[in-house]
Design an enzyme around this catalytic site. Structure first.
Site, PDB file in Angstrom:
ATOM      1  N   ASN A  23       0.806  -1.220   0.000  1.00  0.00           N
ATOM      2  CA  ASN A  23       0.000   0.000   0.000  1.00  0.00           C
ATOM      3  C   ASN A  23       0.842   1.275   0.000  1.00  0.00           C
ATOM      4  O   ASN A  23       0.359   2.335  -0.384  1.00  0.00           O
ATOM      5  CB  ASN A  23      -0.992  -0.010   1.173  1.00  0.00           C
ATOM      6  CG  ASN A  23      -2.136  -0.991   0.918  1.00  0.00           C
ATOM      7  OD1 ASN A  23      -2.321  -1.471  -0.201  1.00  0.00           O
ATOM      8  ND2 ASN A  23      -2.889  -1.302   1.965  1.00  0.00           N
ATOM      9  N   ARG A  93      -7.262  -0.491  -7.122  1.00  0.00           N
ATOM     10  CA  ARG A  93      -7.772   0.586  -6.305  1.00  0.00           C
ATOM     11  C   ARG A  93      -6.908   1.850  -6.372  1.00  0.00           C
ATOM     12  O   ARG A  93      -7.386   2.960  -6.529  1.00  0.00           O
ATOM     13  CB  ARG A  93      -7.801   0.063  -4.852  1.00  0.00           C
ATOM     14  CG  ARG A  93      -8.550   0.937  -3.898  1.00  0.00           C
ATOM     15  CD  ARG A  93     -10.026   0.774  -4.101  1.00  0.00           C
ATOM     16  NE  ARG A  93     -10.757   1.889  -3.560  1.00  0.00           N
ATOM     17  CZ  ARG A  93     -11.868   2.358  -4.079  1.00  0.00           C
ATOM     18  NH1 ARG A  93     -12.383   1.800  -5.139  1.00  0.00           N
ATOM     19  NH2 ARG A  93     -12.487   3.364  -3.535  1.00  0.00           N
ATOM     20  N   CYS A 117     -10.412  -4.750  -4.605  1.00  0.00           N
ATOM     21  CA  CYS A 117     -11.136  -5.861  -3.973  1.00  0.00           C
ATOM     22  C   CYS A 117     -12.566  -5.440  -3.638  1.00  0.00           C
ATOM     23  O   CYS A 117     -12.821  -4.283  -3.281  1.00  0.00           O
ATOM     24  CB  CYS A 117     -10.440  -6.255  -2.676  1.00  0.00           C
ATOM     25  SG  CYS A 117      -8.858  -7.053  -2.931  1.00  0.00           S
ATOM     26  N   ARG A 122     -17.122   1.539  -1.994  1.00  0.00           N
ATOM     27  CA  ARG A 122     -15.832   2.201  -1.770  1.00  0.00           C
ATOM     28  C   ARG A 122     -15.873   3.593  -2.411  1.00  0.00           C
ATOM     29  O   ARG A 122     -15.251   3.835  -3.438  1.00  0.00           O
ATOM     30  CB  ARG A 122     -14.694   1.344  -2.336  1.00  0.00           C
ATOM     31  CG  ARG A 122     -14.606  -0.025  -1.688  1.00  0.00           C
ATOM     32  CD  ARG A 122     -13.397  -0.834  -2.114  1.00  0.00           C
ATOM     33  NE  ARG A 122     -12.180  -0.405  -1.451  1.00  0.00           N
ATOM     34  CZ  ARG A 122     -11.019  -1.037  -1.546  1.00  0.00           C
ATOM     35  NH1 ARG A 122     -10.915  -2.148  -2.263  1.00  0.00           N
ATOM     36  NH2 ARG A 122      -9.940  -0.590  -0.925  1.00  0.00           N
ATOM     37  N   PRO A 123     -16.612   4.510  -1.777  1.00  0.00           N
ATOM     38  CA  PRO A 123     -16.758   5.847  -2.369  1.00  0.00           C
ATOM     39  C   PRO A 123     -15.447   6.629  -2.338  1.00  0.00           C
ATOM     40  O   PRO A 123     -14.542   6.292  -1.571  1.00  0.00           O
ATOM     41  CB  PRO A 123     -17.789   6.516  -1.453  1.00  0.00           C
ATOM     42  CG  PRO A 123     -17.711   5.787  -0.163  1.00  0.00           C
ATOM     43  CD  PRO A 123     -17.289   4.380  -0.478  1.00  0.00           C
ATOM     44  N   ASP A 125     -15.712  10.185  -2.253  1.00  0.00           N
ATOM     45  CA  ASP A 125     -16.203  11.552  -2.044  1.00  0.00           C
ATOM     46  C   ASP A 125     -15.225  12.417  -1.247  1.00  0.00           C
ATOM     47  O   ASP A 125     -15.095  13.622  -1.501  1.00  0.00           O
ATOM     48  CB  ASP A 125     -17.576  11.516  -1.338  1.00  0.00           C
ATOM     49  CG  ASP A 125     -17.522  10.723  -0.039  1.00  0.00           C
ATOM     50  OD1 ASP A 125     -17.142   9.537  -0.078  1.00  0.00           O
ATOM     51  OD2 ASP A 125     -17.827  11.290   1.027  1.00  0.00           O
ATOM     52  N   GLN A 126     -14.496  11.823  -0.296  1.00  0.00           N
ATOM     53  CA  GLN A 126     -13.578  12.631   0.526  1.00  0.00           C
ATOM     54  C   GLN A 126     -12.351  13.064  -0.281  1.00  0.00           C
ATOM     55  O   GLN A 126     -11.779  14.120  -0.035  1.00  0.00           O
ATOM     56  CB  GLN A 126     -13.152  11.859   1.788  1.00  0.00           C
ATOM     57  CG  GLN A 126     -14.302  11.519   2.709  1.00  0.00           C
ATOM     58  CD  GLN A 126     -15.075  12.763   3.134  1.00  0.00           C
ATOM     59  OE1 GLN A 126     -14.506  13.712   3.683  1.00  0.00           O
ATOM     60  NE2 GLN A 126     -16.379  12.767   2.882  1.00  0.00           N
ATOM     61  N   ASP A 306      -7.384  -5.117   7.412  1.00  0.00           N
ATOM     62  CA  ASP A 306      -6.694  -6.002   6.465  1.00  0.00           C
ATOM     63  C   ASP A 306      -6.098  -7.246   7.137  1.00  0.00           C
ATOM     64  O   ASP A 306      -5.547  -8.110   6.454  1.00  0.00           O
ATOM     65  CB  ASP A 306      -5.592  -5.233   5.719  1.00  0.00           C
ATOM     66  CG  ASP A 306      -6.161  -4.295   4.658  1.00  0.00           C
ATOM     67  OD1 ASP A 306      -7.383  -4.288   4.470  1.00  0.00           O
ATOM     68  OD2 ASP A 306      -5.372  -3.556   4.021  1.00  0.00           O
TER      69      ASP A 306
HETATM   70  C1  UD1 Z   1      -6.891   1.386   2.101  1.00  0.00           C
HETATM   71  C2  UD1 Z   1      -6.152   0.111   1.799  1.00  0.00           C
HETATM   72  C3  UD1 Z   1      -7.023  -1.100   2.153  1.00  0.00           C
HETATM   73  C4  UD1 Z   1      -7.522  -0.990   3.598  1.00  0.00           C
HETATM   74  C5  UD1 Z   1      -8.152   0.356   3.877  1.00  0.00           C
HETATM   75  C6  UD1 Z   1      -8.490   0.558   5.337  1.00  0.00           C
HETATM   76  C7  UD1 Z   1      -4.847   0.802  -0.122  1.00  0.00           C
HETATM   77  C8  UD1 Z   1      -4.633   0.704  -1.588  1.00  0.00           C
HETATM   78  N1  UD1 Z   1      -5.869   0.084   0.370  1.00  0.00           N
HETATM   79  O1  UD1 Z   1      -8.045   1.393   1.257  1.00  0.00           O
HETATM   80  O2  UD1 Z   1      -6.229  -2.268   1.992  1.00  0.00           O
HETATM   81  O3  UD1 Z   1      -8.486  -2.008   3.837  1.00  0.00           O
HETATM   82  O4  UD1 Z   1      -7.256   1.412   3.485  1.00  0.00           O
HETATM   83  O5  UD1 Z   1      -7.346   0.398   6.130  1.00  0.00           O
HETATM   84  O6  UD1 Z   1      -4.098   1.460   0.581  1.00  0.00           O
HETATM   85  N2  UD1 Z   1     -14.544   6.242   2.604  1.00  0.00           N
HETATM   86  C9  UD1 Z   1     -15.533   7.137   2.288  1.00  0.00           C
HETATM   87  N3  UD1 Z   1     -15.256   8.131   1.384  1.00  0.00           N
HETATM   88  C10 UD1 Z   1     -14.041   8.266   0.802  1.00  0.00           C
HETATM   89  C11 UD1 Z   1     -13.027   7.334   1.111  1.00  0.00           C
HETATM   90  C12 UD1 Z   1     -13.313   6.326   2.033  1.00  0.00           C
HETATM   91  O7  UD1 Z   1     -16.646   7.062   2.807  1.00  0.00           O
HETATM   92  O8  UD1 Z   1     -13.849   9.180  -0.005  1.00  0.00           O
HETATM   93  C13 UD1 Z   1     -14.831   5.156   3.582  1.00  0.00           C
HETATM   94  C14 UD1 Z   1     -14.721   3.763   2.970  1.00  0.00           C
HETATM   95  O9  UD1 Z   1     -15.923   3.369   2.366  1.00  0.00           O
HETATM   96  C15 UD1 Z   1     -14.347   2.927   4.182  1.00  0.00           C
HETATM   97  C16 UD1 Z   1     -13.503   3.888   5.033  1.00  0.00           C
HETATM   98  O10 UD1 Z   1     -13.795   5.198   4.566  1.00  0.00           O
HETATM   99  O11 UD1 Z   1     -15.500   2.591   4.910  1.00  0.00           O
HETATM  100  C17 UD1 Z   1     -12.016   3.664   4.939  1.00  0.00           C
HETATM  101  O12 UD1 Z   1     -11.619   3.668   3.572  1.00  0.00           O
HETATM  102  P1  UD1 Z   1     -10.148   4.082   3.108  1.00  0.00           P
HETATM  103  O13 UD1 Z   1      -9.275   4.235   4.311  1.00  0.00           O
HETATM  104  O14 UD1 Z   1     -10.263   5.210   2.162  1.00  0.00           O
HETATM  105  O15 UD1 Z   1      -9.709   2.794   2.301  1.00  0.00           O
HETATM  106  P2  UD1 Z   1      -8.835   2.739   1.005  1.00  0.00           P
HETATM  107  O16 UD1 Z   1      -7.853   3.876   1.005  1.00  0.00           O
HETATM  108  O17 UD1 Z   1      -9.676   2.523  -0.204  1.00  0.00           O
END
Ligand code: UD1
Length: 388
Positions: A23, A93, A117, A122-123, A125-126, A306
């Site tokens: 990551n 991703r 995955c 997996r939005p 928006d942030q 994870d």
């Molecule tokens: C990263 C990791 C993934 C891990 C996750 C949480 C990578 C490539 N992947 O995924 O292996 O499982 O962190 O430790 O580094 N969310 C929103 N809006 C957004 C972004 C996220 O609502 O714009 C929510 C997601 O739906 C989720 C939570 O925030 O419920 C955490 O997501 P996030 O930390 O962003 O995960 P990733 O970066 O995709």
């Protein structure tokens, strides 16, 4: 379909050396786009997502050479395109990091909506909220995102949810923004610190990475040459630790950062396993059947989502009934149906699962529903037939 055949029943014993963090690598590769010269990266994991990231960068104009199995030389002097290949970006991703990096480099980028995955919704928006706060405009249509900025100006951004990806992406887009950017409620995972260290070694001015308030003072340019070594993989380390505990094995795990695994270590001690650390080495072993426990996944430094499926295998053979609450992803218990095919007794509903520990698992054909689920099923395969 690729297949692994595992003959289980033996304790996992021996030594293993951990590779660079997946990551981190897949964020630092796009981050090299902020450097208009060359970057040498060491401790790069030689995995499909890294190869895909290299292919995407090459299509934008990077020249990339593998110096050896785990080192890359990336020459970004000639970035000529601002459209990333949709077929490649939608395969994984972390292609979303191209947005932050290319906003900094070219003020413009078009990418396919990120794949990855299937863990539930997996939005992003942030991410978009952060880019827009800095002055960019984002358009989503036909499975693509187009983001453009005339000018990037520092801003105070509060993340509504703790997001690893959004924290890194907004960080990437803020390096050259005029003035100061703050990211409040930032994620604190080790790879966020790693990306910030990489950018700071290029001359960026990022403070507070690893805390929930990151401050970036915009700079006008970065150095045109850097050599950087990627941090060891926290999740790979934890997966081996859990394989040792599940199989009543004994592993020496080298080239890791034991402090990154503190939450897992305390859970392993709670279920009756043993962990000792010496510098960058962990010694993990168990001689007993694991004990029951209760776990809730949380952003770092909490228990990592994870590692939840791998821990689920340990609890599937624990003495007593355990509970896991998954607070990050909606659909992270798909592996439990596969473990049940091997004789586990797990009831999953929504974001919780109850593990009634059984005395043994047996071999069965199972399907890896996502990356970490696959790792969990490998551990389950290792312990199949072993009586607890
Ligand atoms: C990263 C990791 C993934 C891990 C996750 C949480 C990578 C490539 N992947 O995924 O292996 O499982 O962190 O430790 O580094 N969310 C929103 N809006 C957004 C972004 C996220 O609502 O714009 C929510 C997601 O739906 C989720 C939570 O925030 O419920 C955490 O997501 P996030 O930390 O962003 O995960 P990733 O970066 O995709």
């Amino acid at each position: 379909m690729e297949k692994l055949i595992i003959k289980g029943g033996n304790p996992l014993k021996g030594e293993v050396s951990i590779t660079g963090a997946k990551n981190s690598a897949i964020a630092i590769l796009p981050a090299t786009l902020l450097c208009s010269g060359t970057c040498t990266l060491h401790n790069v994991p030689n995995i499909i997502d890294v190869k895909l990231s290299c292919e995407i960068l090459e299509q934008l104009g990077s020249k990339i050479t593998w110096i050896n199995k785990n080192s890359l030389l990336i020459d970004n002097r000639n970035i000529t395109k601002t459209k990333a290949p949709l077929d490649l970006t939608s395969k994984f991703r972390a292609s979303y990091y191209l947005i932050g990096a290319m906003l900094s480099r070219c003020k413009e980028i078009e990418v396919g909506l990120p794949g990855g995955c299937n863990l539930g919704a997996r939005p992003i928006d942030q991410h978009i909220k952060g880019f827009e706060a800095l002055g960019a405009v984002a358009n989503l249509s036909q499975g693509k995102i187009y983001v453009k900025a005339e000018k990037l100006v520092g801003s105070n951004i509060y993340m509504d949810t703790v997001s690893v990806g959004a924290t890194i992406n907004v960080l990437l887009s803020s390096i050259f923004a005029e003035g100061t950017t703050t990211i409040d409620n930032a994620a604190k995972e080790p790879h966020i610190v790693d990306v910030a260290n990489f950018l700071n070694s290029l001359g960026a001015d990022i403070r507070g990475a690893g805390t929930d308030l990151i401050k970036v003072n915009g700079v006008k340019s970065l150095k045109d040459n850097v050599t950087y070594s990627i941090v060891p993989d926290q999740i790979e380390t934890g997966t081996f630790m859990l394989a040792a505990i599940a199989s009543k094995g004994d592993l020496t795990i080298r080239n890791c950062i034991p402090e990154h695994l503190d939450s897992l270590t305390s859970k392993i001690l709670e279920v009756g396993g043993n962990v000792e650390s010496y510098g960058d080495t962990l010694h993990v072993w168990s001689t007993n059947r694991p004990q029951k426990t209760v776990i809730k996944t949380l952003p770092y430094p909490g228990f990592p989502t994870d590692l939840q499926p791998q821990m689920g295998v340990v609890l599937s053979v624990a003495d007593g009934t355990s509970i896991i609450n998954e607070s990050i992803w909606e659909s992270r218990f798909q592996y439990t149906a596969e473990l049940n095919k091997m004789g586990a007794r797990i009831t999953a509903q929504g974001k919780s699962a109850i593990f009634e520990g059984v005395e043994y698992l047996s071999g069965a054909p199972v399907y890896a529903t996502d990356l970490r689920a696959g790792a969990a099923l490998v551990i389950a395969g290792l312990i199949a037939k072993r009586h607890y």
